[in-house]
Design a protein around this motif. Structure first.
Motif, mmCIF file in Angstrom:
data_model
loop_
_atom_site.group_PDB
_atom_site.id
_atom_site.type_symbol
_atom_site.label_atom_id
_atom_site.label_comp_id
_atom_site.label_asym_id
_atom_site.label_seq_id
_atom_site.Cartn_x
_atom_site.Cartn_y
_atom_site.Cartn_z
ATOM 1 N N PRO A 22 0.682 -1.291 -0.131
ATOM 2 C CA PRO A 22 0.293 -0.133 -0.123
ATOM 3 C C PRO A 22 0.932 1.529 0.406
ATOM 4 O O PRO A 22 1.793 1.047 0.569
ATOM 5 C CB PRO A 22 -0.638 -0.154 1.488
ATOM 6 N N ARG A 23 0.593 2.114 -0.574
ATOM 7 C CA ARG A 23 1.243 3.546 -0.670
ATOM 8 C C ARG A 23 0.587 4.713 0.203
ATOM 9 O O ARG A 23 -0.604 4.526 0.571
ATOM 10 C CB ARG A 23 0.624 4.396 -1.782
ATOM 11 N N PHE A 24 1.327 5.138 0.972
ATOM 12 C CA PHE A 24 1.551 5.872 1.804
ATOM 13 C C PHE A 24 2.043 7.151 1.575
ATOM 14 O O PHE A 24 3.038 8.073 0.616
ATOM 15 C CB PHE A 24 1.757 5.580 3.486
ATOM 16 N N ASP A 25 1.228 8.209 2.386
ATOM 17 C CA ASP A 25 2.591 9.601 2.188
ATOM 18 C C ASP A 25 3.514 10.142 3.183
ATOM 19 O O ASP A 25 3.446 9.565 4.492
ATOM 20 C CB ASP A 25 1.682 11.035 2.724
ATOM 21 N N PRO A 26 5.077 9.802 2.973
ATOM 22 C CA PRO A 26 5.851 9.601 3.647
ATOM 23 C C PRO A 26 5.875 11.269 4.522
ATOM 24 O O PRO A 26 6.108 10.875 5.702
ATOM 25 C CB PRO A 26 7.446 9.795 2.687
ATOM 26 N N GLU A 27 5.196 12.294 3.783
ATOM 27 C CA GLU A 27 5.595 13.204 4.750
ATOM 28 C C GLU A 27 4.455 13.029 6.207
ATOM 29 O O GLU A 27 4.851 13.476 7.135
ATOM 30 C CB GLU A 27 5.108 14.725 3.767
ATOM 31 N N ALA A 28 3.141 12.568 5.539
ATOM 32 C CA ALA A 28 2.467 12.465 6.976
ATOM 33 C C ALA A 28 2.390 10.994 7.776
ATOM 34 O O ALA A 28 2.711 11.884 8.687
ATOM 35 C CB ALA A 28 0.716 12.366 6.223
ATOM 36 N N PHE A 29 3.825 10.580 7.219
ATOM 37 C CA PHE A 29 4.310 9.974 8.072
ATOM 38 C C PHE A 29 5.087 10.283 8.914
ATOM 39 O O PHE A 29 5.202 9.831 9.848
ATOM 40 C CB PHE A 29 4.397 7.923 6.973
ATOM 41 N N GLY A 30 6.207 10.817 8.203
ATOM 42 C CA GLY A 30 7.145 11.064 9.478
ATOM 43 C C GLY A 30 6.049 12.398 10.348
ATOM 44 O O GLY A 30 7.028 12.005 11.245
ATOM 45 N N ARG A 31 5.477 13.480 10.270
ATOM 46 C CA ARG A 31 5.370 13.677 11.240
ATOM 47 C C ARG A 31 4.681 12.884 12.225
ATOM 48 O O ARG A 31 4.962 13.205 13.305
ATOM 49 C CB ARG A 31 4.232 15.028 9.902
ATOM 50 N N TRP A 32 3.530 11.879 11.494
ATOM 51 C CA TRP A 32 3.588 10.970 12.594
ATOM 52 C C TRP A 32 4.496 10.037 13.942
ATOM 53 O O TRP A 32 4.262 10.414 15.142
ATOM 54 C CB TRP A 32 2.595 10.096 11.959
ATOM 55 N N SER A 33 5.808 9.947 12.977
ATOM 56 C CA SER A 33 6.127 10.097 13.479
ATOM 57 C C SER A 33 7.400 10.244 14.539
ATOM 58 O O SER A 33 7.247 10.279 15.909
ATOM 59 C CB SER A 33 7.930 8.790 12.814
ATOM 60 N N GLU A 34 7.494 11.669 14.020
ATOM 61 C CA GLU A 34 7.926 12.968 14.882
ATOM 62 C C GLU A 34 7.057 12.791 16.590
ATOM 63 O O GLU A 34 7.339 13.120 17.276
ATOM 64 C CB GLU A 34 8.636 14.275 13.806
ATOM 65 N N GLY A 35 5.635 13.018 16.243
ATOM 66 C CA GLY A 35 4.631 13.426 17.334
ATOM 67 C C GLY A 35 5.270 11.958 18.348
ATOM 68 O O GLY A 35 4.987 12.355 19.316
ATOM 69 N N ILE A 36 5.619 10.675 18.313
ATOM 70 C CA ILE A 36 5.182 9.855 18.310
ATOM 71 C C ILE A 36 6.333 9.479 19.547
ATOM 72 O O ILE A 36 6.999 9.251 20.448
ATOM 73 C CB ILE A 36 5.638 8.459 18.069
ATOM 74 N N ALA A 37 7.715 10.609 18.587
ATOM 75 C CA ALA A 37 8.855 10.131 19.270
ATOM 76 C C ALA A 37 8.968 11.467 20.095
ATOM 77 O O ALA A 37 9.542 11.205 21.619
ATOM 78 C CB ALA A 37 10.217 10.768 17.901
ATOM 79 N N ARG A 38 8.171 12.918 20.276
ATOM 80 C CA ARG A 38 8.248 13.844 20.998
ATOM 81 C C ARG A 38 7.416 13.149 21.931
ATOM 82 O O ARG A 38 7.740 13.637 23.029
ATOM 83 C CB ARG A 38 7.552 15.244 20.173
ATOM 84 N N GLY A 39 6.656 11.997 21.727
ATOM 85 C CA GLY A 39 5.669 11.721 22.894
ATOM 86 C C GLY A 39 6.623 11.155 24.155
ATOM 87 O O GLY A 39 6.244 11.026 25.263
ATOM 88 N N MET A 40 7.140 10.588 23.652
ATOM 89 C CA MET A 40 7.772 9.009 23.971
ATOM 90 C C MET A 40 9.232 10.284 25.396
ATOM 91 O O MET A 40 9.502 9.126 25.714
ATOM 92 C CB MET A 40 8.130 8.069 22.990
#
Length: 217
Positions: A22-40
């Motif tokens: 499945p295709r996904f938006d790298p920019e959106a996934f990157g923002r989501w990963s940054e949010g998780i990393a900041r929360g952790m």
């Protein structure tokens, strides 16, 4: 039959086979990963995780045996923590890579601005040096004032010398030329016996006014 021949041809590329991801938006996934990393990476995550693990331990230790879902050795908790660590590490690395890219872009922009500022500073330095050289050749107020004072002193000295010459010079006769006394004879005789001054006759000292006539032009 035609489809089989077309499939066997070597001059045409094959269509890609395999599982299509499945295709996904790298920019959106990157923002989501940054949010998780900041929360952790905050103190709240550590506190909440500590509370959950403490409740997990207390429930599976103090609760009745039939209600314990993860008895001692806590195998399920170990699996959950391992799964969390296995996902947390790539997310943190992805967030760090994005931050590195932003830092590189910011560094290039700072370098570009520093280069422009250096060029502007060098240009301004050259302009200031040119202005200083030009101002060195321009008469300043102090220079003009000193020159005017010097000229005033010279004029005062010249006026004083003129007055002294007028006081030393005797009165001259006012007769017309061709009379009983010539001009040269009147200038040659001085009342005090002093020799005449070697000075040309002109209107500045009033020579022609005292003689009563002006030379013919």
């Amino acid at each position: 039959m035609a489809d089989q021949r077309r499939a066997e041809r070597l001059d045409q590329p094959r269509e890609p086979r395999g599982v299509k991801l499945p295709r996904f938006d790298p920019e959106a996934f990157g923002r989501w990963s940054e949010g998780i990393a900041r929360g952790m990476g905050t103190a709240n995550f550590i506190v909440y995780m500590t509370v959950v693990i403490a409740l997990w331990f207390g429930w599976n230790t103090l609760a009745p045996a039939d209600l314990r879902f993860d008895p001692y050795t806590f195998t399920f908790l170990t699996l959950v923590l391992s799964l969390q660590a296995s996902y947390a590490a790539p997310l943190i690395l992805l967030a760090q890579n994005r931050q590195t890219d932003r830092d590189r872009v910011a560094l290039e922009e700072d370098r570009r601005r520093a280069t422009m500022q250096k060029a502007d500073t060098e240009y301004l330095a050259r302009e200031v040096a040119a202005l200083r050289i030009a101002l060195g050749e321009v008469a300043t107020r102090d220079f003009l004032r000193s020159e005017l004072v010097r000229l005033a002193e010279e004029l005062d000295a010249a006026a004083q010398r003129r007055q002294k010459r007028e006081l030393r010079q005797p009165d001259r006769p006012t007769g017309r030329p061709g009379g009983g006394q010539g001009r040269s004879g009147g200038e040659g005789r001085s009342g005090g016996g002093e020799p005449p001054l070697d000075e040309p006759r002109d209107d500045l000292d009033g020579d022609y006014v005292r003689d009563g006539h002006r030379p013919e032009s």
